[in-house]
Structure formats: C-alpha cells, structure tokens
Design a protein around this motif. Sequence first.
Motif, PDB file in Angstrom:
ATOM      1  N   ARG A 107      67.414  70.088  44.394  1.00 50.04           N
ATOM      2  CA  ARG A 107      67.656  69.919  42.962  1.00 50.04           C
ATOM      3  C   ARG A 107      66.571  69.086  42.305  1.00 50.04           C
ATOM      4  O   ARG A 107      66.206  69.306  41.168  1.00 50.04           O
ATOM      5  CB  ARG A 107      69.000  69.225  42.735  1.00 50.04           C
ATOM      6  CG  ARG A 107      70.125  70.149  42.789  1.00 50.04           C
ATOM      7  CD  ARG A 107      70.073  70.847  41.512  1.00 50.04           C
ATOM      8  NE  ARG A 107      71.192  71.686  41.280  1.00 50.04           N
ATOM      9  CZ  ARG A 107      71.090  72.733  40.486  1.00 50.04           C
ATOM     10  NH1 ARG A 107      69.967  73.028  39.919  1.00 50.04           N
ATOM     11  NH2 ARG A 107      72.118  73.467  40.240  1.00 50.04           N
ATOM     12  N   LEU A 108      66.087  68.080  43.059  1.00 46.33           N
ATOM     13  CA  LEU A 108      65.071  67.174  42.528  1.00 46.33           C
ATOM     14  C   LEU A 108      63.658  67.723  42.697  1.00 46.33           C
ATOM     15  O   LEU A 108      62.703  67.123  42.232  1.00 46.33           O
ATOM     16  CB  LEU A 108      65.186  65.805  43.204  1.00 46.33           C
ATOM     17  CG  LEU A 108      66.515  65.072  43.002  1.00 46.33           C
ATOM     18  CD1 LEU A 108      66.548  63.803  43.840  1.00 46.33           C
ATOM     19  CD2 LEU A 108      66.753  64.762  41.542  1.00 46.33           C
ATOM     20  N   GLY A 109      63.530  68.852  43.386  1.00 44.32           N
ATOM     21  CA  GLY A 109      62.218  69.452  43.584  1.00 44.32           C
ATOM     22  C   GLY A 109      61.385  68.727  44.638  1.00 44.32           C
ATOM     23  O   GLY A 109      60.152  68.750  44.570  1.00 44.32           O
ATOM     24  N   LEU A 110      62.034  68.109  45.598  1.00 46.04           N
ATOM     25  CA  LEU A 110      61.304  67.395  46.654  1.00 46.04           C
ATOM     26  C   LEU A 110      60.948  68.370  47.776  1.00 46.04           C
ATOM     27  O   LEU A 110      61.825  68.991  48.365  1.00 46.04           O
ATOM     28  CB  LEU A 110      62.152  66.264  47.224  1.00 46.04           C
ATOM     29  CG  LEU A 110      62.527  65.135  46.270  1.00 46.04           C
ATOM     30  CD1 LEU A 110      63.462  64.152  46.965  1.00 46.04           C
ATOM     31  CD2 LEU A 110      61.292  64.420  45.772  1.00 46.04           C
ATOM     32  N   ALA A 111      59.664  68.462  48.089  1.00 53.31           N
ATOM     33  CA  ALA A 111      59.223  69.345  49.162  1.00 53.31           C
ATOM     34  C   ALA A 111      59.629  68.793  50.524  1.00 53.31           C
ATOM     35  O   ALA A 111      60.069  69.532  51.399  1.00 53.31           O
ATOM     36  CB  ALA A 111      57.709  69.542  49.097  1.00 53.31           C
ATOM     37  N   ASP A 112      59.470  67.483  50.721  1.00 53.12           N
ATOM     38  CA  ASP A 112      59.814  66.857  51.994  1.00 53.12           C
ATOM     39  C   ASP A 112      60.802  65.723  51.733  1.00 53.12           C
ATOM     40  O   ASP A 112      60.398  64.603  51.418  1.00 53.12           O
ATOM     41  CB  ASP A 112      58.559  66.334  52.683  1.00 53.12           C
ATOM     42  CG  ASP A 112      58.834  65.804  54.078  1.00 53.12           C
ATOM     43  OD1 ASP A 112      59.999  65.905  54.540  1.00 53.12           O
ATOM     44  OD2 ASP A 112      57.897  65.295  54.712  1.00 53.12           O
ATOM     45  N   PRO A 113      62.101  65.983  51.887  1.00 52.94           N
ATOM     46  CA  PRO A 113      63.112  64.959  51.612  1.00 52.94           C
ATOM     47  C   PRO A 113      62.951  63.704  52.460  1.00 52.94           C
ATOM     48  O   PRO A 113      63.335  62.619  52.034  1.00 52.94           O
ATOM     49  CB  PRO A 113      64.436  65.650  51.929  1.00 52.94           C
ATOM     50  CG  PRO A 113      64.138  67.102  51.999  1.00 52.94           C
ATOM     51  CD  PRO A 113      62.689  67.257  52.294  1.00 52.94           C
ATOM     52  N   ALA A 114      62.373  63.821  53.642  1.00 54.97           N
ATOM     53  CA  ALA A 114      62.208  62.653  54.515  1.00 54.97           C
ATOM     54  C   ALA A 114      61.315  61.599  53.867  1.00 54.97           C
ATOM     55  O   ALA A 114      61.467  60.401  54.140  1.00 54.97           O
ATOM     56  CB  ALA A 114      61.626  63.084  55.856  1.00 54.97           C
ATOM     57  N   LEU A 115      60.407  62.004  53.000  1.00 59.10           N
ATOM     58  CA  LEU A 115      59.531  61.043  52.331  1.00 59.10           C
ATOM     59  C   LEU A 115      60.282  60.171  51.330  1.00 59.10           C
ATOM     60  O   LEU A 115      59.809  59.114  50.947  1.00 59.10           O
ATOM     61  CB  LEU A 115      58.379  61.763  51.624  1.00 59.10           C
ATOM     62  CG  LEU A 115      57.404  62.508  52.539  1.00 59.10           C
ATOM     63  CD1 LEU A 115      56.369  63.254  51.712  1.00 59.10           C
ATOM     64  CD2 LEU A 115      56.740  61.553  53.515  1.00 59.10           C
TER      65      LEU A 115
ATOM     66  N   VAL B 237      64.870  53.992  44.533  1.00 59.65           N
ATOM     67  CA  VAL B 237      65.514  55.164  43.963  1.00 59.65           C
ATOM     68  C   VAL B 237      64.826  55.634  42.685  1.00 59.65           C
ATOM     69  O   VAL B 237      64.713  56.835  42.435  1.00 59.65           O
ATOM     70  CB  VAL B 237      67.033  54.921  43.763  1.00 59.65           C
ATOM     71  CG1 VAL B 237      67.288  53.896  42.687  1.00 59.65           C
ATOM     72  CG2 VAL B 237      67.759  56.214  43.459  1.00 59.65           C
ATOM     73  N   GLU B 238      64.295  54.699  41.878  1.00 65.29           N
ATOM     74  CA  GLU B 238      63.651  55.090  40.614  1.00 65.29           C
ATOM     75  C   GLU B 238      62.357  55.858  40.834  1.00 65.29           C
ATOM     76  O   GLU B 238      61.916  56.590  39.955  1.00 65.29           O
ATOM     77  CB  GLU B 238      63.349  53.866  39.742  1.00 65.29           C
ATOM     78  CG  GLU B 238      64.554  53.068  39.338  1.00 65.29           C
ATOM     79  CD  GLU B 238      64.917  51.991  40.351  1.00 65.29           C
ATOM     80  OE1 GLU B 238      65.855  51.237  40.071  1.00 65.29           O
ATOM     81  OE2 GLU B 238      64.281  51.892  41.422  1.00 65.29           O
ATOM     82  N   SER B 239      61.730  55.710  42.002  1.00 60.33           N
ATOM     83  CA  SER B 239      60.500  56.451  42.259  1.00 60.33           C
ATOM     84  C   SER B 239      60.792  57.923  42.549  1.00 60.33           C
ATOM     85  O   SER B 239      59.931  58.771  42.388  1.00 60.33           O
ATOM     86  CB  SER B 239      59.712  55.834  43.422  1.00 60.33           C
ATOM     87  OG  SER B 239      60.414  55.983  44.641  1.00 60.33           O
ATOM     88  N   ILE B 240      62.010  58.227  42.944  1.00 61.49           N
ATOM     89  CA  ILE B 240      62.405  59.609  43.226  1.00 61.49           C
ATOM     90  C   ILE B 240      63.234  60.181  42.080  1.00 61.49           C
ATOM     91  O   ILE B 240      63.067  61.322  41.675  1.00 61.49           O
ATOM     92  CB  ILE B 240      63.207  59.688  44.546  1.00 61.49           C
ATOM     93  CG1 ILE B 240      62.415  59.073  45.701  1.00 61.49           C
ATOM     94  CG2 ILE B 240      63.615  61.120  44.855  1.00 61.49           C
ATOM     95  CD1 ILE B 240      61.079  59.729  46.001  1.00 61.49           C
TER      96      ILE B 240
END
Length: 193
Positions: free
Chosen positions: A60-68, A74-77
């Motif tokens: 949903r957030l468009g994160l390619a690698d969730p582990a990063l 939290v505000e950076s993501i």
Amino acid sequence: MPSRSPEISITKPLVASEGEHLVKVATESLLGHLADICDGAIIVDRQARIVWMNDRYPKRLGLADPALAIGQPVESIVPNSLMREVVETGRPIMLDLMDFGEETFVVMRLPLRDKSGAVIGGIGLMLLNNAMGLAPLVSRFNRLRVDYADAQRRLAEARRAKHTLSSIIAASDVCVALKQQARRAARTKAPVL
C-alpha cells in the motif's frame, strides 16, 4: 445458611480458568486477526521506530523492500503518521483519516503497554483504504465542514463595513474634501478620531 453444592464449587474454578484461557488466546491471536482483516498494520517501539508490518501495508505504501523499513522512524516511511504522538502521550487515536499521496486511509492508532501500564510502543491499523466505507461518518464530517465554512463566511460578512465612503452621495466641495481626507487616513495605520 444453605450449604453450597460441590458442583458449584468445582464448576466456578473451571469457568474462571476457561475464561482466563480464552482471554489469553484472544490476546495472543488478536494481532494476527487484525493483520488479516486490515489493509495495513504496523507496530512501532517506544522511540516510534518500525518493528513490524503486515504483508499488505508495504504494498500500500509502495515499498519495494519492506525489510528496509524495520528500525526506521515511522515518519520516514509514513510521513503523515501520528504514531509518535500515540507512544509519547499514551493516548489512542481511535478513528482518523490519513492522507498518503493520492489516497486517504481510515486508520486507528493504539498505544501498547506492558503489565505495569508503561507505554512500550504502538500499533497502527489501516482499517479501510477507502473512506467510502465510512460514508455516513464522512457525510456528517463534510456537512459539519460546510456548516463551519458557512459560519466563517457569515462572520466575515458581519465584520465587513456595511457602508463605504461611496455610500455618501453628497457632492458639495466640503463633502468631497472630507472623503479625500478619510481615504488618505484609511491608508495609514494611525488611529483617527
């Protein structure tokens, strides 16, 4: 005083222990159930750093690698996140609209506490990815927003001057000179009596 039957004294502890067992199972499985039914779930630690996300939230957030995201503030993501406020104040935000890019999510944020009651983190849940699921609530919110804007407009109108110098229709030289003096005075910040 009537005596208690042995069945009641035996049954009560069984019911109590069964209830305690159910509470324990519910508590342990609640996160799993919420993660399954929510479009997104996130857990942060006491410093509002991400420690866990369910599988759907990174997509949903468009994160390619969730582990990063793990270990990041939290505000950076999630730039509009209020999770830090929840862990700092210990107060939940039960129902909120969070904008992320072009989308608006319906979210709930709760503090996580240890057995002594100290806040040790927080959990954020994206309940709906579309505010239309809350159509009655959103409709009422929009109505209140329109009413508020209307009240502000009426208040501004009430504060606005009802008459201007143009309203004075006299054309004598004295009146024209008086209007010119009033216009010059109006351009300054000096009080005029």
